[in-house]
Design a protein around this motif. Sequence first.
Motif, PDB file in Angstrom:
ATOM      1  N   HIS A 180      -1.809  -5.606   8.995  1.00  0.00           N
ATOM      2  CA  HIS A 180      -0.383  -5.940   8.950  1.00  0.00           C
ATOM      3  C   HIS A 180       0.104  -6.126   7.512  1.00  0.00           C
ATOM      4  O   HIS A 180       1.155  -5.604   7.121  1.00  0.00           O
ATOM      5  N   GLY A 181      -0.654  -6.862   6.730  1.00  0.00           N
ATOM      6  CA  GLY A 181      -0.262  -7.122   5.351  1.00  0.00           C
ATOM      7  C   GLY A 181      -0.217  -5.853   4.513  1.00  0.00           C
ATOM      8  O   GLY A 181       0.648  -5.699   3.641  1.00  0.00           O
ATOM      9  N   THR A 182      -1.129  -4.933   4.782  1.00  0.00           N
ATOM     10  CA  THR A 182      -1.139  -3.673   4.048  1.00  0.00           C
ATOM     11  C   THR A 182       0.100  -2.856   4.384  1.00  0.00           C
ATOM     12  O   THR A 182       0.683  -2.195   3.516  1.00  0.00           O
ATOM     13  N   MET A 183       0.525  -2.902   5.632  1.00  0.00           N
ATOM     14  CA  MET A 183       1.736  -2.176   6.018  1.00  0.00           C
ATOM     15  C   MET A 183       2.956  -2.756   5.307  1.00  0.00           C
ATOM     16  O   MET A 183       3.802  -2.025   4.790  1.00  0.00           O
ATOM     17  N   VAL A 184       3.037  -4.074   5.309  1.00  0.00           N
ATOM     18  CA  VAL A 184       4.190  -4.716   4.665  1.00  0.00           C
ATOM     19  C   VAL A 184       4.219  -4.396   3.166  1.00  0.00           C
ATOM     20  O   VAL A 184       5.252  -4.048   2.602  1.00  0.00           O
ATOM     21  N   ALA A 185       3.054  -4.495   2.534  1.00  0.00           N
ATOM     22  CA  ALA A 185       2.990  -4.217   1.093  1.00  0.00           C
ATOM     23  C   ALA A 185       3.357  -2.771   0.805  1.00  0.00           C
ATOM     24  O   ALA A 185       4.015  -2.466  -0.193  1.00  0.00           O
ATOM     25  N   GLY A 186       2.937  -1.866   1.693  1.00  0.00           N
ATOM     26  CA  GLY A 186       3.245  -0.452   1.485  1.00  0.00           C
ATOM     27  C   GLY A 186       4.728  -0.169   1.546  1.00  0.00           C
ATOM     28  O   GLY A 186       5.257   0.618   0.768  1.00  0.00           O
ATOM     29  N   ILE A 187       5.422  -0.805   2.467  1.00  0.00           N
ATOM     30  CA  ILE A 187       6.868  -0.612   2.554  1.00  0.00           C
ATOM     31  C   ILE A 187       7.542  -1.045   1.258  1.00  0.00           C
ATOM     32  O   ILE A 187       8.414  -0.388   0.722  1.00  0.00           O
ATOM     33  N   ILE A 188       7.095  -2.172   0.737  1.00  0.00           N
ATOM     34  CA  ILE A 188       7.721  -2.719  -0.473  1.00  0.00           C
ATOM     35  C   ILE A 188       7.394  -1.883  -1.704  1.00  0.00           C
ATOM     36  O   ILE A 188       8.272  -1.596  -2.526  1.00  0.00           O
ATOM     37  N   GLY A 189       6.115  -1.460  -1.818  1.00  0.00           N
ATOM     38  CA  GLY A 189       5.767  -0.818  -3.081  1.00  0.00           C
ATOM     39  C   GLY A 189       4.588   0.110  -3.080  1.00  0.00           C
ATOM     40  O   GLY A 189       3.859   0.158  -4.073  1.00  0.00           O
ATOM     41  N   ALA A 190       4.382   0.879  -2.013  1.00  0.00           N
ATOM     42  CA  ALA A 190       3.319   1.874  -2.049  1.00  0.00           C
ATOM     43  C   ALA A 190       3.554   2.842  -3.207  1.00  0.00           C
ATOM     44  O   ALA A 190       4.697   3.021  -3.654  1.00  0.00           O
ATOM     45  N   MET A 191       2.487   3.459  -3.662  1.00  0.00           N
ATOM     46  CA  MET A 191       2.636   4.413  -4.772  1.00  0.00           C
ATOM     47  C   MET A 191       3.609   5.512  -4.363  1.00  0.00           C
ATOM     48  O   MET A 191       3.470   6.127  -3.306  1.00  0.00           O
ATOM     49  N   THR A 192       4.559   5.775  -5.210  1.00  0.00           N
ATOM     50  CA  THR A 192       5.575   6.766  -4.911  1.00  0.00           C
ATOM     51  C   THR A 192       5.423   7.949  -5.850  1.00  0.00           C
ATOM     52  O   THR A 192       5.094   7.786  -7.027  1.00  0.00           O
TER      53      THR A 192
ATOM     54  N   ASN B 256       3.164  10.262  -5.724  1.00  0.00           N
ATOM     55  CA  ASN B 256       1.775  10.554  -6.070  1.00  0.00           C
ATOM     56  C   ASN B 256       1.205  11.676  -5.221  1.00  0.00           C
ATOM     57  O   ASN B 256      -0.003  11.849  -5.112  1.00  0.00           O
ATOM     58  N   GLY B 257       2.092  12.415  -4.578  1.00  0.00           N
ATOM     59  CA  GLY B 257       1.663  13.576  -3.811  1.00  0.00           C
ATOM     60  C   GLY B 257       0.968  13.261  -2.505  1.00  0.00           C
ATOM     61  O   GLY B 257       0.423  14.160  -1.869  1.00  0.00           O
ATOM     62  N   GLN B 258       0.998  12.039  -2.073  1.00  0.00           N
ATOM     63  CA  GLN B 258       0.352  11.691  -0.815  1.00  0.00           C
ATOM     64  C   GLN B 258       1.043  10.494  -0.191  1.00  0.00           C
ATOM     65  O   GLN B 258       1.762   9.751  -0.866  1.00  0.00           O
ATOM     66  N   GLY B 259       0.808  10.340   1.095  1.00  0.00           N
ATOM     67  CA  GLY B 259       1.240   9.134   1.782  1.00  0.00           C
ATOM     68  C   GLY B 259       2.739   8.959   1.820  1.00  0.00           C
ATOM     69  O   GLY B 259       3.513   9.897   1.991  1.00  0.00           O
ATOM     70  N   ILE B 260       3.133   7.695   1.689  1.00  0.00           N
ATOM     71  CA  ILE B 260       4.540   7.340   1.814  1.00  0.00           C
ATOM     72  C   ILE B 260       5.131   6.997   0.451  1.00  0.00           C
ATOM     73  O   ILE B 260       4.405   6.871  -0.543  1.00  0.00           O
ATOM     74  N   ALA B 261       6.438   6.856   0.454  1.00  0.00           N
ATOM     75  CA  ALA B 261       7.145   6.379  -0.731  1.00  0.00           C
ATOM     76  C   ALA B 261       7.462   4.903  -0.532  1.00  0.00           C
ATOM     77  O   ALA B 261       8.027   4.512   0.497  1.00  0.00           O
ATOM     78  N   GLY B 262       7.094   4.077  -1.478  1.00  0.00           N
ATOM     79  CA  GLY B 262       7.478   2.675  -1.416  1.00  0.00           C
ATOM     80  C   GLY B 262       8.915   2.517  -1.862  1.00  0.00           C
ATOM     81  O   GLY B 262       9.443   3.347  -2.607  1.00  0.00           O
ATOM     82  N   ILE B 263       9.550   1.452  -1.417  1.00  0.00           N
ATOM     83  CA  ILE B 263      10.929   1.212  -1.833  1.00  0.00           C
ATOM     84  C   ILE B 263      11.007   1.074  -3.342  1.00  0.00           C
ATOM     85  O   ILE B 263      11.948   1.532  -3.973  1.00  0.00           O
TER      86      ILE B 263
ATOM     87  N   ALA C  51       7.272   8.359  16.245  1.00  0.00           N
ATOM     88  CA  ALA C  51       7.989   8.732  15.024  1.00  0.00           C
ATOM     89  C   ALA C  51       9.249   7.915  14.817  1.00  0.00           C
ATOM     90  O   ALA C  51       9.831   7.955  13.731  1.00  0.00           O
ATOM     91  N   ASN C  52       9.680   7.187  15.813  1.00  0.00           N
ATOM     92  CA  ASN C  52      10.832   6.313  15.663  1.00  0.00           C
ATOM     93  C   ASN C  52      10.433   4.926  15.173  1.00  0.00           C
ATOM     94  O   ASN C  52      11.271   4.026  15.104  1.00  0.00           O
ATOM     95  N   GLY C  53       9.168   4.783  14.861  1.00  0.00           N
ATOM     96  CA  GLY C  53       8.707   3.539  14.269  1.00  0.00           C
ATOM     97  C   GLY C  53       8.787   3.613  12.756  1.00  0.00           C
ATOM     98  O   GLY C  53       9.272   4.582  12.175  1.00  0.00           O
ATOM     99  N   ILE C  54       8.292   2.570  12.117  1.00  0.00           N
ATOM    100  CA  ILE C  54       8.260   2.500  10.661  1.00  0.00           C
ATOM    101  C   ILE C  54       6.875   2.930  10.203  1.00  0.00           C
ATOM    102  O   ILE C  54       5.850   2.364  10.639  1.00  0.00           O
ATOM    103  N   LEU C  55       6.836   3.923   9.336  1.00  0.00           N
ATOM    104  CA  LEU C  55       5.577   4.468   8.853  1.00  0.00           C
ATOM    105  C   LEU C  55       5.151   3.747   7.588  1.00  0.00           C
ATOM    106  O   LEU C  55       5.954   3.565   6.663  1.00  0.00           O
ATOM    107  N   SER C  56       3.885   3.349   7.539  1.00  0.00           N
ATOM    108  CA  SER C  56       3.411   2.704   6.323  1.00  0.00           C
ATOM    109  C   SER C  56       1.892   2.781   6.243  1.00  0.00           C
ATOM    110  O   SER C  56       1.213   3.271   7.153  1.00  0.00           O
TER     111      SER C  56
END
Lengths: 197, 696
Positions: B371-383, B385-392, B515-520
């Motif tokens: 859960h904490g990793t998902m929350v942190a990713g939404i706030i500031g995942a690496m943006t 970087n050619g992979q994954g999600i974009a953090g805010i 897909a209607n959920g929040i991805l992180s």
Amino acid sequence: MPTRAKTVKNTYGTARGRRAAWVDWRWIVLLGGISALLVFAGQDATGTPPLGTEATAATGTSKGPAPDMDQARSQDQAVAVDLAVEVVDTGGQRAYVLVLGAMASGLDDAALTFRSGQAFDFVAVQDGREVWRWSAGRVFHQAVTKRRFRPRELVVFAHVWDGRDAAGNPLTGPVEIRAMLTSDPPVATEPVVLDLP
Amino acid sequence: MKLVSSAATTRSRRWFRYAAWLLLTVLVTGCFGSPLGGGTGTTFSLQGTVLVEGSDGTPVPGAVIRAAGREATTGQDGTFALEDLPVQGQTMTVTVTAPGYEPATVAIHPSGGANLLVTIVLVPNEDDGGSSGNDGEQGEDGGTGPGGDDGDGGDGGNRDDESPEPRPEPEPVYRGAVEANVRLVNVGNPQVAAAAVVPQELLSRHAARTVTRTTAEAVPGEWIVQLNGEYPVQAINTMWTDAGVRVVERLADNFYLVAADGAGSSVETELRLAQLPNVVSIEPNKRVQPVAVSYLPNDTYFDRQWSLPLVSIPYAWNITTGSRDVVVAVLDTGILPNHPDLQGVNIISGRNFASDQSATNYTDDATSLSHGTMVAGIIGAMTNNGQGIAGINWSVSIMPVRVMSSRSGGTVAAVGQGIRWAADNGAHVINMSLAWDATYNDTFVNQQIEYAASKGVVLVAGAGNDSGRVTMPAAHPDVIAVGAVDRNKRVAWYSNYGSQLELVAPGGDTRSSQANGILSTDIVSRRLSYSYQQGTSFASPHVAGIVALMYSAGITDANEIRELLRHTAEDLGAPGFDNYYGYGLVNAYAAVTGSDPIKAQVAVASADGTRIWGPVTPLRSGARALARLEGVAPGEHTLFAWIDAVPDGMLGDGDFAGVTQVEVPEDGTVTADLVLAVWETLSAQDRARLSALANR
């Protein structure tokens, strides 16, 4: 759900004292269920977390009873639950092992929705008034998740209760213990009445 | 703006005062080289009529017109003619005098062979009862009547002195009013100027997707001029040869590109241009050019993150992409720092307050759903970087504070300790995607919340998922309570509600589709991965992430942050504050630009565009911004407003604007909902209307 209300007396002795009056297949189910919980942990396709468990040991060895899942599963419910309570008395320290068992009641998996990280709760009621709740003062994450229960896989939630109310005062006399899965809708067991000395 | 004078008036002393501000009005007709004769190649003719200002065409006989050393006198009908006047330069001055009237001068631009036809209006002298002259003394000379010795203005003004001039009609008093509820909406579409000013160190990793931003700057000495008809370029230049401007080309229809011809300030030239014959409107010519090549993040799953454009986050990246100087504490289950999309994120030393691990071990023990990793990713995942999600936040510092276990939750006491520790160790924002029953009142944690707030920390928490009352800690007054909406901006089925709810943000709804959920960022079956989830747990970090963006944009006062979040939110549900959406759906771009609706300029334009009421600025009325314009004429008008969010004095990209029609009653108030959207999202028609209105 079974309609009986169990009054559980101090059947078992201390670890140093008498052996249990009987050993039956319930112990196997209990141990097997705990093992299943640790290995399979009820995950679904999206990787939702294992069912949260609470198994805090009190003093001494907890030899909790097993829920009667045969009777629980005989009821018309997707997930069968049952509550078993065992008294453990070690050197004058009395504790009550509360065990909530859950299993899919049919031949297929059953999914329940949980609105938070909380999966279960135990409540003590005396004279119609709630005197203790396991979840009081606890916090849970706020992710809505779906958890899967399998037909032959027992998931167990356990807590060792000290027999005191929310303020820490020892309770005496009859106390009704209730347990439930805090799903939406909740799945509750039949209450178990304890006669606290 | 143009003011339309009222209908013809008769003279009065009041009117003379107004008229004292007026100069001559010269109507030049038929002057584009029409072969009316009267002149040779080096001479021209000048004919015309002299009238009384404000009259119904009352001529001024005996007026003397002097031009090029020649003079003529008007007859009884006010007309005159001067022929074979020598062309002396590009501009010539014509003077007109008449007893009882203010002397006047007219600038004309003759050319050889031209026959200029003019109508000159003279202003009667003040303190005259009428056009008859000064106290009647000159009435005999000018034949203008008894004069206005009484000064009433009601009798004078007629040469014949036979019938009194009608009094001028007073300016009408309109009793209609417009009340506009001004509110903002989110951008929505990620492709609308979804470009970011990206720090160089973030560009070097991977090639990003490029988007070209443009800007429009005025070209000095060039104007786009609208004339009252379509004329040959040469003809216009002939007439304007003394004006210091020249027509470069005809653009289309009656629009011409005009350039300054020679020296002189641009302002003076523009003023002179505005007074030239046949000019209807002027606006500076602008050069559109790319100012920066900007980028959309190249993260693999960015296109699946519907929640980001829903709250204008990509658009906010035009202003800021965050900063490592901003610290966001994530009070949660801990994080998985080895997650590939958290590699490179500035994760600063955290703390664990849950009883199952040591104090320094803030790693999440989950094997599925961290859960904490998902929350942190939404706030500031690496943006990017050619992979994954974009953090805010493309850049931010994450402070992991573990206060609960993934398996068994945590305790209120641990949360209180975590809040205190975060506030004492530099957190600017605290996110709490957790809850306990609001009936459980814990003095200790309440005190820690108030302590953190007193230090200027912004606390954000999910409102809870019980479809009931807002839970703690969100229910605390010092915490921003965030409910959840789905991707259609509807309140999520699980989201709590009540008077403590402050904002809503995307929390997802996976009932119909994952897909209607929040991805992180997450762990799935012991493998570091990504997953879709739903809950107010994931709405809260959207707001926390936006608060971090605001910090990086220089908005650092906690109270100001909270006020801006409230007042820039997109109002959903019932107008104003309501228990299901709070103040509304958070708007990242409006928040980081401080685009409070009370900064809007609101005005009403008449249907023909000749009259403008306003602009006025709205006043706060509860959760709404209301603008009121009084004294508006009845009829259908255009209500419009704008916020110069990109403070460049021009209405364009990045600004908020909106336009709508209103029917104003004779007596009473019409209320209207005026929605302001980002410029680029407006229809071409609305942009054209707004440009025309705002430029008046």
